[in-house]
Each structure stands twice: as C-alpha cells, then as structure tokens.
Design a protein around this motif. Structure first.
Motif, mmCIF file in Angstrom:
data_model
loop_
_atom_site.group_PDB
_atom_site.id
_atom_site.type_symbol
_atom_site.label_atom_id
_atom_site.label_comp_id
_atom_site.label_asym_id
_atom_site.label_seq_id
_atom_site.Cartn_x
_atom_site.Cartn_y
_atom_site.Cartn_z
ATOM 1 N N VAL A 82 31.521 -18.874 28.701
ATOM 2 C CA VAL A 82 32.693 -18.199 29.258
ATOM 3 C C VAL A 82 33.926 -18.496 28.414
ATOM 4 O O VAL A 82 34.743 -17.599 28.132
ATOM 5 C CB VAL A 82 32.908 -18.640 30.719
ATOM 6 C CG1 VAL A 82 34.284 -18.201 31.226
ATOM 7 C CG2 VAL A 82 31.818 -18.056 31.609
ATOM 8 N N TYR A 83 34.072 -19.758 27.981
ATOM 9 C CA TYR A 83 35.227 -20.111 27.156
ATOM 10 C C TYR A 83 35.180 -19.385 25.809
ATOM 11 O O TYR A 83 36.205 -18.909 25.304
ATOM 12 C CB TYR A 83 35.254 -21.617 26.946
ATOM 13 C CG TYR A 83 36.516 -22.107 26.280
ATOM 14 C CD1 TYR A 83 37.768 -21.823 26.800
ATOM 15 C CD2 TYR A 83 36.443 -22.862 25.100
ATOM 16 C CE1 TYR A 83 38.925 -22.273 26.190
ATOM 17 C CE2 TYR A 83 37.593 -23.312 24.485
ATOM 18 C CZ TYR A 83 38.838 -23.016 25.032
ATOM 19 O OH TYR A 83 39.977 -23.455 24.419
ATOM 20 N N THR A 84 33.982 -19.267 25.227
ATOM 21 C CA THR A 84 33.847 -18.559 23.959
ATOM 22 C C THR A 84 34.185 -17.082 24.109
ATOM 23 O O THR A 84 34.874 -16.498 23.257
ATOM 24 C CB THR A 84 32.408 -18.720 23.423
ATOM 25 O OG1 THR A 84 32.131 -20.112 23.228
ATOM 26 C CG2 THR A 84 32.227 -17.981 22.114
ATOM 27 N N VAL A 85 33.708 -16.478 25.193
ATOM 28 C CA VAL A 85 34.020 -15.065 25.440
ATOM 29 C C VAL A 85 35.519 -14.875 25.609
ATOM 30 O O VAL A 85 36.112 -13.905 25.106
ATOM 31 C CB VAL A 85 33.257 -14.560 26.673
ATOM 32 C CG1 VAL A 85 33.750 -13.174 27.082
ATOM 33 C CG2 VAL A 85 31.756 -14.520 26.392
ATOM 34 N N TYR A 86 36.173 -15.807 26.300
ATOM 35 C CA TYR A 86 37.622 -15.707 26.481
ATOM 36 C C TYR A 86 38.349 -15.791 25.135
ATOM 37 O O TYR A 86 39.288 -15.023 24.874
ATOM 38 C CB TYR A 86 38.109 -16.817 27.408
ATOM 39 C CG TYR A 86 39.606 -16.912 27.484
ATOM 40 C CD1 TYR A 86 40.356 -15.952 28.166
ATOM 41 C CD2 TYR A 86 40.280 -17.959 26.858
ATOM 42 C CE1 TYR A 86 41.730 -16.028 28.220
ATOM 43 C CE2 TYR A 86 41.664 -18.041 26.912
ATOM 44 C CZ TYR A 86 42.384 -17.081 27.589
ATOM 45 O OH TYR A 86 43.756 -17.163 27.651
ATOM 46 N N LEU A 87 37.923 -16.722 24.274
ATOM 47 C CA LEU A 87 38.545 -16.841 22.959
ATOM 48 C C LEU A 87 38.348 -15.570 22.137
ATOM 49 O O LEU A 87 39.282 -15.083 21.486
ATOM 50 C CB LEU A 87 37.955 -18.038 22.221
ATOM 51 C CG LEU A 87 38.384 -19.428 22.703
ATOM 52 C CD1 LEU A 87 37.600 -20.503 21.964
ATOM 53 C CD2 LEU A 87 39.873 -19.635 22.496
ATOM 54 N N LEU A 88 37.140 -15.022 22.159
ATOM 55 C CA LEU A 88 36.879 -13.796 21.411
ATOM 56 C C LEU A 88 37.717 -12.642 21.928
ATOM 57 O O LEU A 88 38.240 -11.840 21.143
ATOM 58 C CB LEU A 88 35.386 -13.447 21.482
ATOM 59 C CG LEU A 88 34.437 -14.404 20.759
ATOM 60 C CD1 LEU A 88 32.993 -14.032 21.044
ATOM 61 C CD2 LEU A 88 34.692 -14.373 19.251
ATOM 62 N N TRP A 89 37.860 -12.557 23.231
ATOM 63 C CA TRP A 89 38.683 -11.492 23.806
ATOM 64 C C TRP A 89 40.138 -11.641 23.382
ATOM 65 O O TRP A 89 40.786 -10.677 22.941
ATOM 66 C CB TRP A 89 38.571 -11.522 25.332
ATOM 67 C CG TRP A 89 39.547 -10.609 26.026
ATOM 68 C CD1 TRP A 89 39.501 -9.258 26.103
ATOM 69 C CD2 TRP A 89 40.729 -11.003 26.730
ATOM 70 N NE1 TRP A 89 40.562 -8.764 26.813
ATOM 71 C CE2 TRP A 89 41.337 -9.826 27.221
ATOM 72 C CE3 TRP A 89 41.317 -12.235 27.011
ATOM 73 C CZ2 TRP A 89 42.517 -9.846 27.956
ATOM 74 C CZ3 TRP A 89 42.493 -12.263 27.753
ATOM 75 C CH2 TRP A 89 43.082 -11.065 28.214
ATOM 76 N N GLY A 90 40.666 -12.861 23.476
ATOM 77 C CA GLY A 90 42.053 -13.087 23.084
ATOM 78 C C GLY A 90 42.295 -12.820 21.613
ATOM 79 O O GLY A 90 43.298 -12.192 21.235
ATOM 80 N N LEU A 91 41.388 -13.275 20.745
ATOM 81 C CA LEU A 91 41.555 -13.043 19.315
ATOM 82 C C LEU A 91 41.424 -11.562 18.966
ATOM 83 O O LEU A 91 42.126 -11.064 18.074
ATOM 84 C CB LEU A 91 40.525 -13.860 18.536
ATOM 85 C CG LEU A 91 40.751 -15.377 18.519
ATOM 86 C CD1 LEU A 91 39.544 -16.091 17.915
ATOM 87 C CD2 LEU A 91 42.008 -15.730 17.740
ATOM 88 N N ALA A 92 40.528 -10.846 19.657
ATOM 89 C CA ALA A 92 40.380 -9.415 19.391
ATOM 90 C C ALA A 92 41.653 -8.657 19.747
ATOM 91 O O ALA A 92 42.102 -7.777 18.997
ATOM 92 C CB ALA A 92 39.189 -8.862 20.176
ATOM 93 N N VAL A 93 42.259 -8.994 20.882
ATOM 94 C CA VAL A 93 43.522 -8.358 21.264
ATOM 95 C C VAL A 93 44.609 -8.687 20.250
ATOM 96 O O VAL A 93 45.391 -7.819 19.827
ATOM 97 C CB VAL A 93 43.935 -8.807 22.683
ATOM 98 C CG1 VAL A 93 45.338 -8.314 23.018
ATOM 99 C CG2 VAL A 93 42.937 -8.289 23.707
ATOM 100 N N PHE A 94 44.662 -9.951 19.842
ATOM 101 C CA PHE A 94 45.660 -10.383 18.867
ATOM 102 C C PHE A 94 45.504 -9.634 17.546
ATOM 103 O O PHE A 94 46.475 -9.128 16.977
ATOM 104 C CB PHE A 94 45.521 -11.890 18.663
ATOM 105 C CG PHE A 94 46.524 -12.477 17.721
ATOM 106 C CD1 PHE A 94 47.786 -12.846 18.157
ATOM 107 C CD2 PHE A 94 46.204 -12.680 16.383
ATOM 108 C CE1 PHE A 94 48.705 -13.392 17.288
ATOM 109 C CE2 PHE A 94 47.123 -13.220 15.506
ATOM 110 C CZ PHE A 94 48.382 -13.585 15.966
ATOM 111 N N ILE A 95 44.262 -9.554 17.049
ATOM 112 C CA ILE A 95 44.024 -8.871 15.772
ATOM 113 C C ILE A 95 44.400 -7.399 15.867
ATOM 114 O O ILE A 95 45.020 -6.835 14.953
ATOM 115 C CB ILE A 95 42.545 -9.039 15.363
ATOM 116 C CG1 ILE A 95 42.261 -10.490 14.975
ATOM 117 C CG2 ILE A 95 42.193 -8.103 14.212
ATOM 118 C CD1 ILE A 95 40.802 -10.765 14.704
#
Length: 366
Positions: A82-95
């Motif tokens: 869940v933490y990894t998915v959250y990080l990927l989601w946040g980084l994707a939005v940021f990028i």
C-alpha cells in the motif's frame, strides 16, 4: 528515505516555483491543486498502511522486522505494498504536473531545472518499484531488512542528486553555460576545418588572418567563449568568401549527378564545391580547367545560407564539410568530372547504372 525523497522533490519544486510562475502566465484562480479528494486519498492510504502494520505486529531485532504466521506476513506485505502504491501515485501526479509546465516554458535555466526534477522523480519511481522486493521477502521468509541494499542506495543517491541539481539550476546555469557554449563552438570550429582548409588553399585571399590564429588573441579583452564565437564567425565568413571565389569554376552538371544517388542538399553543396576546387586547381596549372563566367550564377551554385543566425549557418556548413571530407557521392562526382576533363569516357559507377558515358547532365562530354 522515501519521505526524504518526497521532501527533496517538494523543496526543488518550491525553489523554482517563483521563477516558473513568471513564465506560465496562469490567470489567478485557475490553478489546480490536489484539493479535498486528493487529501482524502492521502489520508486513506496512510491510515490503511498504519492499520496493516499494526495488525502485523512485527518485532524488530538486529535491523530486521520479523513476523510469525501467514496472517501477520500478509498484513506486513500488504502494508509495504500500500505504501509503495501511494508513492507511485504521488510521483506520477508530480511528474505529470511538472512535465506539463516545463513544456510551456522557453529554453533556459527554469525549464532545465524542472526537467531535472522530473528525471529525479522518474528515478524515484524505479526506487519505489524496487521495494516490491521487500513484499516478496516478507511473504516468503517473514522477515524484512530495515537497511537499504546497494540497488536502493544507488537509486536514492541518483534521485537526490538530480533533485538537488534541478532545485539549484538557476544558481549554476549561468556559470556552466559559458564553458558549454565554448565546447560546442570549438567542436563546430573543428568540423569546418576540412572545407575551410581546401578553400583557403585554392583561394588564399579569403583568409582574414594568418592561419595559425584560431581563437583570437587574449589581448582583445574578450573571454574564451567570446573569442571562440568570433573565430567561428570569421571561419564562416571565409568559407562563404571561398564559395564566391569558386563560382567561375562551378560545373553545372554536378547537381544532376548527386540527384541520381541522394537528395541530401549538404552532399549536393559539398560535391559542387569539390568539383569546383578540382577545376580551379586544374585551371591554375594551365590544364583543362573551366573558363571564367564573370561571376554569373547558375543553378549549380552552393546554397546561399540557412536560417538567420550564426549557429544555424555554422551547423549547415558543418554538414557540408563532413560530406566534403567523407561522402562517397562526392568522391564519385569528382572522379566523373575528372574523367570528363581528361576525355576518358565516364567512370565505372556510371556504367553500372546503365548511363550513357557520352551524356553529362544532358550535355555531351567535351
């Protein structure tokens, strides 16, 4: 470490934010933030992650998290996932947001900084994906190493370095631009040398200064970048003067010869100049050179120039110079013109194509 990466990226974004705002031209009130739905999703992720971690009840010993039983393993693995998915989601939005904004900014320090930050976030995505290894380890062994492995250390270091460079681009861009421009100018200056040397040998009067001086005198008061730019400007002028000096020796059939094999305009100009140089040398020796045309232009003249800047002109002449030095088409055109002057009846390449050796661009061979 993930939190440190997110903080570094956020600081980089904020450091460039004021400079970026002047370029984006957003109207007040039209900016789109994360908003209430985004904050709710973030809170849900953190609550879910913390709840799963508590259900796993891991024990920490010797820098290892240890759980017993399949329910605890599944809970800890789910927490990591869940933490990894959250990080990927946040980084994707940021990028997505930063890449969109950087595409609307002109070339310069701000755009370069934003793109470095996007690259940093992309490395962060790889770093987050690598953490899936922890999920597999928990499910298989019930243990999770707290320390970072070598791959994580390399990815995290690259992520932080790129983020730091992007956040400080406006500070180091100007000092670095001078040496970078000097290197590009020197490379272009050297690329022009084959064509320039041949023209100077055929028409020494085009040289504005003695050949040994390449980058200007230090006593001029100009810096290295300015002297290199001036030397490139002078070399372009000398090449163009040489093209004018070769006009009486231009062979009108060369463009048609080149067109039989390629449509590259740089090869065409190189072939025209190469044949003209050969004819000029033959004429100077009193051989079968070309008579003067009193400077009258024909369709076989070299291109008058491209673009409206020195960089555009130098880049084009660099292509011509490379073709002049290495293109086999240029070599065939020179051989064909030489055969025409000596009356040897064409060249082997012409016979292989089934051409008539008595024809030369629609004109009988002299």
């Amino acid at each position: 470490m993930f939190a440190l990466t997110a903080a570094a990226l956020s600081l980089g974004h904020r450091a460039l934010g004021r400079r970026t705002a002047g370029h984006l031209r957003h109207e007040a009130g039209r900016g789109r933030g994360v908003g209430a739905p985004g904050r709710a999703v973030s809170l849900l992720f953190f609550v879910l992650c913390a709840g799963l971690f508590m259900l796993a009840r891991p024990r920490c010993s010797d820098e290892l998290l240890t759980v017993h039983g399949w329910p605890e393993r599944a809970a800890l693995a789910a927490s990591d996932l869940v933490y990894t998915v959250y990080l990927l989601w946040g980084l994707a939005v940021f990028i997505r947001l930063i890449a969109h904004h950087s595409g609307r900014i002109g070339a310069g320090a701000v755009r370069a900084g934003l793109r470095l930050i996007v690259m940093s976030a992309a490395v962060g995505v790889l770093w987050a994906l690598w953490s899936v290894e922890d999920v597999a380890g928990v499910l298989l062994t019930g243990r999770q190493d707290i320390d970072e492995d070598s791959v994580s250390i390399m990815l995290s270091s690259a992520c932080l370095v790129l983020g730091a460079l992007g956040a400080t681009t406006t500070a180091w861009w100007a000092p670095a631009a001078g040496p970078a421009q000097w290197l590009r100018t020197r490379r272009t200056h050297r690329a022009l040398r084959p064509l320039w040397s041949a023209l100077c040998e055929a028409a020494p009067e085009i040289c504005l200064t003695r050949p040994g001086v390449l980058l200007g005198s230090p006593r001029t008061g100009m810096g290295p970048a300015s002297r290199a730019q001036f030397a490139l400007y002078r070399r372009v002028i000398e090449i163009r003067d040489g093209c004018l000096a070769m006009r009486p020796h231009v062979h009108p059939g060369v463009p048609a010869w080149v067109a039989e094999q390629t449509e590259d305009a740089a090869v065409r100009d190189a072939a025209v100049l190469a044949v003209a140089l050969d004819r000029a040398a033959e004429s100077a020796k009193g051989g079968h050179g070309s008579p003067s045309r009193d400077g009258r232009a024909t369709q076989a003249e070299v291109s008058p120039g491209v673009g409206g800047s020195l960089d555009d002109e130098a880049a084009w002449l660099s292509r011509v110079s490379r073709a002049f030095a290495s293109s086999p088409v240029v070599g065939e055109c020179r051989a064909r013109a030489r055969a025409e002057r000596t009356g040897s009846g064409g060249v082997p390449g012409e016979r292989r194509r089934g051409g008539d050796p008595q024809e030369d661009g629609g004109r009988p061979v002299s």
